[in-house]
Structures are given as C-alpha cells and as structure tokens.
Motif scaffolding. Sequence first.
Motif, PDB file in Angstrom:
ATOM      1  N   GLN A  83       0.830  -1.206   0.000  1.00 29.86           N
ATOM      2  CA  GLN A  83       0.000   0.000   0.000  1.00 29.86           C
ATOM      3  C   GLN A  83       0.864   1.256   0.000  1.00 29.86           C
ATOM      4  O   GLN A  83       0.597   2.197  -0.759  1.00 29.86           O
ATOM      5  N   TRP A  84       1.910   1.268   0.854  1.00 29.06           N
ATOM      6  CA  TRP A  84       2.813   2.413   0.867  1.00 29.06           C
ATOM      7  C   TRP A  84       3.397   2.639  -0.529  1.00 29.06           C
ATOM      8  O   TRP A  84       3.463   3.767  -1.013  1.00 29.06           O
ATOM      9  N   ASP A  85       3.795   1.552  -1.138  1.00 32.56           N
ATOM     10  CA  ASP A  85       4.391   1.647  -2.466  1.00 32.56           C
ATOM     11  C   ASP A  85       3.406   2.276  -3.459  1.00 32.56           C
ATOM     12  O   ASP A  85       3.758   3.217  -4.174  1.00 32.56           O
TER      13      ASP A  85
ATOM     14  N   ARG B 210       0.869   4.193  -2.852  1.00 27.70           N
ATOM     15  CA  ARG B 210       0.615   5.601  -2.541  1.00 27.70           C
ATOM     16  C   ARG B 210       1.766   6.489  -2.975  1.00 27.70           C
ATOM     17  O   ARG B 210       1.563   7.579  -3.509  1.00 27.70           O
ATOM     18  N   LEU B 211       2.987   6.015  -2.748  1.00 27.13           N
ATOM     19  CA  LEU B 211       4.140   6.824  -3.141  1.00 27.13           C
ATOM     20  C   LEU B 211       4.112   7.068  -4.644  1.00 27.13           C
ATOM     21  O   LEU B 211       4.364   8.184  -5.106  1.00 27.13           O
TER      22      LEU B 211
ATOM     23  N   VAL C  40       1.347   9.678  -5.439  1.00 26.01           N
ATOM     24  CA  VAL C  40       1.750  11.032  -5.077  1.00 26.01           C
ATOM     25  C   VAL C  40       2.748  11.570  -6.088  1.00 26.01           C
ATOM     26  O   VAL C  40       2.682  12.722  -6.507  1.00 26.01           O
TER      27      VAL C  40
ATOM     28  N   ALA D 184      -1.431  22.476  -3.628  1.00 26.12           N
ATOM     29  CA  ALA D 184      -2.361  21.567  -2.961  1.00 26.12           C
ATOM     30  C   ALA D 184      -1.673  20.696  -1.924  1.00 26.12           C
ATOM     31  O   ALA D 184      -2.259  19.783  -1.408  1.00 26.12           O
ATOM     32  N   SER D 185      -0.420  21.005  -1.651  1.00 22.56           N
ATOM     33  CA  SER D 185       0.310  20.090  -0.777  1.00 22.56           C
ATOM     34  C   SER D 185       0.215  20.465   0.694  1.00 22.56           C
ATOM     35  O   SER D 185      -0.121  19.650   1.528  1.00 22.56           O
TER      36      SER D 185
END
Lengths: 125, 125
Positions: free
Chosen positions: B91-93, B95-96, B99, B119-120
């Motif tokens: 999941q982290w992968d 999301r990265l 982003v 937007a950050s």
Amino acid sequence: MTTQAGDELWSAIGDPSRREVIDLLTGHGPASASWLAGRVPFSRQAVAKHLAVLERAGLVARRKEGREVLYRIDAARLEAATREMAEVAAQWDRRLRAVKRLAEAAYEHQRKTGTETGASERDTP
Amino acid sequence: MTTQAGDELWSAIGDPSRREVIDLLTGHGPASASWLAGRVPFSRQAVAKHLAVLERAGLVARRKEGREVLYRIDAARLEAATREMAEVAAQWDRRLRAVKRLAEAAYEHQRKTGTETGASERDTP
DNA sequence: TTCCATGTGCAACTATTGGTTGCAGAATCC
DNA sequence: GGATTCTGCAACCAATAGTTGCACATGGAA
C-alpha cells in the motif's frame, strides 16, 4: 543474524503511531508536524518526536518552507525497509517449512525403527 | 486504516528482541524459555515476558513437557502476520507512486499555465 | 525415599520511551 | 507594530523491556 544495523529501521516502522504518520505522508505528500497532528489521535509534540525518530532512521527528510517545516518520505529508503521486511518474512517461511520437513522425517524414522532421536529439546545436556 | 485490531500482531513482530526469539523458534523448532535464554543476549525472565506477549498475539503456543514448557510457532498465524506486513508495504508503495504522479502532473500544469496549485501544504487555511 | 539439580513463576526495582502540558521564540499576515 | 500561528525545549507521567532475587515444583540419582 537478523539483528544488525537495520534494527533502527525496523523499530521505526514497528511502532503503530509511526506507521500512521508514514501512512499520512505517503497518502498526502509532504506535510508539517502541525498538519499531521490534526489528523492523528495524539499531540503535535508526539508527532514531532516520531518524525525525529523517522528522520534518524533516514525514512523522512525535512525542508524548511517559510515558517513551517515540511517532512517528506524518502521513497528509496522506505522501499529498502519494506524489502527487508519481506526478506525476513520469507526467511521465517523457509525455516518453518524446513523444520516441518525434519519433524516429519524424524517421525518416520522413529515409527520404522523405534529409535528415540530427541533432537528438539536439548543440545547441551 | 492501518491501525486496527491486528496492531497487537504488528507490535509483537516489531520488537527486535521478539524477532530474535521468533528467529530461534523458526530455526530450531519447539524450545523452552531457558533454552532460548542461552542463545539470546538477555535474561530468561525477559524471554518469558516476550513469549507471553507472543502467546497473547497468538503467534506461539505452549505445551508442558515434563518439568519444562515448550513453545512452538503457530505457523498459520505467523504467515498471516507476514502477509499483513507485505500488504502494508504494498500500500505504501502504491501511494508513493500515486503522489509522485500527482506531483508531476501539477508541475506540468504550472509550467504550462503559470497557475499556482499549492495543494500540498494546507487543506484548511 | 530422600536429596540435589534444574526449570519455572512471581515480585520488586530501574531505565527507556511514548505520551502529555506549558511556555518561549520566530516568522508571517493584517 | 501587533496578533496569529507554527516550531522547539523542558518537565513530567505511564507503560514496558530489562534486571536481580527468591520460592516452588519436578525429574533423576544416591
């Protein structure tokens, strides 16, 4: 052999609160401690301490932006960490299968010959 | 969403000393607290406490054998735990990457139109 | 059977750490 | 210049990983 220098990485990721912070950073992009604190069930100072730990472990980097400090995930380091996690998991898996094979072989041997092997409990009596 | 009931599993595995104990149990098969204590840089009582945590998390089971108590890994539970670890890592992968895509798109947009997206940092000014 | 050795369990104590609150200092916005 | 807001530091509290010490039980040997 699992306990080496990468231990800092593991315990950085092992903490549930820190995983929550990592979750937010991966889901949203760079953010300040205050912004994170508004999305997490503990205080800004707690967030700051966790960010310090993550920074020492090399998982996040800080950048000053005006009066606030933004933290961003170091993608390469995080990926390395998760790879190491997967590696440990795979090793456990291999070992469990190996032990199971040995146990079955020992059982077979005992069943056929009646010999007590007892190689499990004590190595140095 | 990562912080649920399986948190107990995670912090059981997250601790370096407990990973060492798990290492020994997967590598050798069922063993007593005393036997483990001889192979680990901390006392038998510390080992016993870790085993209690692992037992509460369902990762090991105890069996009384004469005057000693043998602990063995519950292979199914350990496998479930490592699967969950892998899931979080994946999941982290994802999301990265997401982003990163967004950041690149925003940069493109800004380069072409000169519009500030920003937007950050802040969602609720 | 009795005695000794070994393994386990319980309790008290210390150190580390994740969490809190409170306050002081710095940078931005009006 | 002043109010706001964000960061950083310090003191304090609670939980837990680790220690030592002792009591209890069980298995094997004299």
